[in-house]
Write a protein that holds these residues in place. Sequence first.
Motif, PDB file in Angstrom:
ATOM      1  N   ASN A  24       0.807  -1.217   0.000  1.00 40.34           N
ATOM      2  CA  ASN A  24       0.000   0.000   0.000  1.00 40.34           C
ATOM      3  C   ASN A  24       0.842   1.269   0.000  1.00 40.34           C
ATOM      4  OD1 ASN A  24      -2.645   0.860  -0.205  1.00 40.34           O
ATOM      5  ND2 ASN A  24      -2.939   1.073   1.999  1.00 40.34           N
ATOM      6  N   LEU A  28       0.016   5.205  -1.279  1.00 40.64           N
ATOM      7  CA  LEU A  28      -0.177   6.250  -0.273  1.00 40.64           C
ATOM      8  C   LEU A  28       0.742   7.435  -0.541  1.00 40.64           C
ATOM      9  CD1 LEU A  28      -0.388   4.167   3.038  1.00 40.64           C
ATOM     10  CD2 LEU A  28      -2.256   5.174   1.755  1.00 40.64           C
ATOM     11  N   PHE A  97      -2.721  -2.573  11.257  1.00 42.17           N
ATOM     12  CA  PHE A  97      -2.612  -1.827  10.008  1.00 42.17           C
ATOM     13  C   PHE A  97      -1.918  -2.649   8.911  1.00 42.17           C
ATOM     14  CE2 PHE A  97      -3.110   1.962  12.839  1.00 42.17           C
ATOM     15  CZ  PHE A  97      -4.286   2.407  12.264  1.00 42.17           C
ATOM     16  N   ASP A 101      -3.559  -3.574   5.222  1.00 43.52           N
ATOM     17  CA  ASP A 101      -2.892  -3.518   3.920  1.00 43.52           C
ATOM     18  C   ASP A 101      -3.068  -4.816   3.140  1.00 43.52           C
ATOM     19  OD1 ASP A 101      -2.062  -0.951   4.218  1.00 43.52           O
ATOM     20  OD2 ASP A 101       0.078  -1.379   4.320  1.00 43.52           O
ATOM     21  N   TRP A 190       4.563   3.176   8.127  1.00 47.84           N
ATOM     22  CA  TRP A 190       5.054   2.244   7.110  1.00 47.84           C
ATOM     23  C   TRP A 190       6.578   2.168   7.064  1.00 47.84           C
ATOM     24  CZ3 TRP A 190       0.512   4.747   6.864  1.00 47.84           C
ATOM     25  CH2 TRP A 190      -0.621   3.994   6.540  1.00 47.84           C
ATOM     26  N   TYR A 244      -6.419   2.667  -2.892  1.00 47.09           N
ATOM     27  CA  TYR A 244      -5.668   1.936  -1.883  1.00 47.09           C
ATOM     28  C   TYR A 244      -5.737   0.447  -2.204  1.00 47.09           C
ATOM     29  CZ  TYR A 244      -5.875   6.246   0.841  1.00 47.09           C
ATOM     30  OH  TYR A 244      -5.758   7.536   1.271  1.00 47.09           O
ATOM     31  N   ASN A 322     -10.336   1.923   3.760  1.00 45.79           N
ATOM     32  CA  ASN A 322      -9.708   3.189   3.365  1.00 45.79           C
ATOM     33  C   ASN A 322      -9.652   4.158   4.540  1.00 45.79           C
ATOM     34  OD1 ASN A 322      -9.499   2.178   0.784  1.00 45.79           O
ATOM     35  ND2 ASN A 322     -11.328   3.202   0.034  1.00 45.79           N
ATOM     36  N   THR A 325      -6.815   3.230   6.810  1.00 44.15           N
ATOM     37  CA  THR A 325      -5.535   3.700   6.283  1.00 44.15           C
ATOM     38  C   THR A 325      -5.348   5.192   6.521  1.00 44.15           C
ATOM     39  OG1 THR A 325      -5.579   1.979   4.581  1.00 44.15           O
ATOM     40  CG2 THR A 325      -4.135   3.861   4.201  1.00 44.15           C
ATOM     41  N   GLU A 326      -6.407   5.944   6.312  1.00 43.90           N
ATOM     42  CA  GLU A 326      -6.335   7.385   6.578  1.00 43.90           C
ATOM     43  C   GLU A 326      -6.053   7.646   8.060  1.00 43.90           C
ATOM     44  OE1 GLU A 326      -6.460   9.796   4.461  1.00 43.90           O
ATOM     45  OE2 GLU A 326      -7.174   8.828   2.625  1.00 43.90           O
TER      46      GLU A 326
END
Length: 370
Positions: A24, A28, A97, A101, A190, A244, A322, A325-326
């Motif tokens: 991901n 991003l 997280f 992904d 990440w 994403y 999504n 992820t945000e």
Amino acid sequence: MDRVSLRQFILLTFLIGMAMKMFNLPVLMLRLCGRDAFSVLIVELVIDLALLALVVAVVSSSGGLGFYELLAASFGNVFAKAVAAVSGAFWLIKLYFMLVDVRLFFSNTVFPSSVGALHLLPLIVVLAYFASRPLSSAGRLGEIFAPLAAAGMILLGLLTFPHVDFGGLRPQLADGAANLGKGLVSLPMWFGDFTLLLTATGKADGGRKLAFSMIAAVVSFAALTLFSAVLFASYGDMPDLLTYGHSISSIAQYDVGSFRFGRFDLVVFCMWLSAVFLSAGMIAAFFSRSMAYLFGGRAGAVVSAAGGVALLAAMALSVNLNLATEAAMKYFALSAAIVQYGLPVLGAAACAVKAARRKRGEKTGRKDRK
């Protein structure tokens, strides 16, 4: 035996270096920073190389003590337990997280529909078992998975690179350093994965030769940079077209033509998933060992099992991946930076205190003999 050899440590470094960053992260970065994502990636990787150097210094200088035992010997047991509580909670969140992904990748690239939380139940069970095993098990898996990941990397490169115009990377930082700063502030979740190697503190063979793991990190980062550059060059002018979970696998599919080779790109990309599995296992092990140090063996195992249940529940409640992820970029960036880059600093400080006390003791001993 709860130890890893020099070779295993190097291979673990190679796999951890690229595991969480391949699925991901490039998308991003591109959506957040546009074409300047390439510059952000280079700066972040240089920072992570410095992080690895510090981690290796701690692992090789601990004098046989585990990470939390090292902190306790230098700063006290209460401080070490507080660090274990904070870092354990963070690694459980980071594992969440990482699984987000994975779900995004399979939902958008592999399967025609969304992958549900129950699909991840077998993986979570395996990770729980992984966390209970000695460190040598992770080392042996690294020896098995590293060739698979390397083969997938080479094959996917052969499918992809001949069809990409890397001239699309230019220009960089045309509008100043604003995008660079935005990427550095928003994406720590990440990066910083080499902190996982602190699990091997006092348990890795090789001494100063552990520094050879820097070569493995450079190799994995070179591959990551090349594959990320494919996305950056292809979509630098239109990052909003990416969703994403979009990955280099999708680029290979369209560039090469799935009608010619089928979804062979997915076969080699899933070989790369072995690195993700091992990295997720190391996160689970870090969490489990943090809880064992904090609560003791049996109680720590119960808390670790409760963490696995909480992880599955969180995945079941995560309908809009999504948004998750945000949230990682907006709400957990600071905590990720503090924990992942702060733990090796604490370890280095503990090693320095330990060395200073040893020198002071040697001087006192010489005076007493006189």
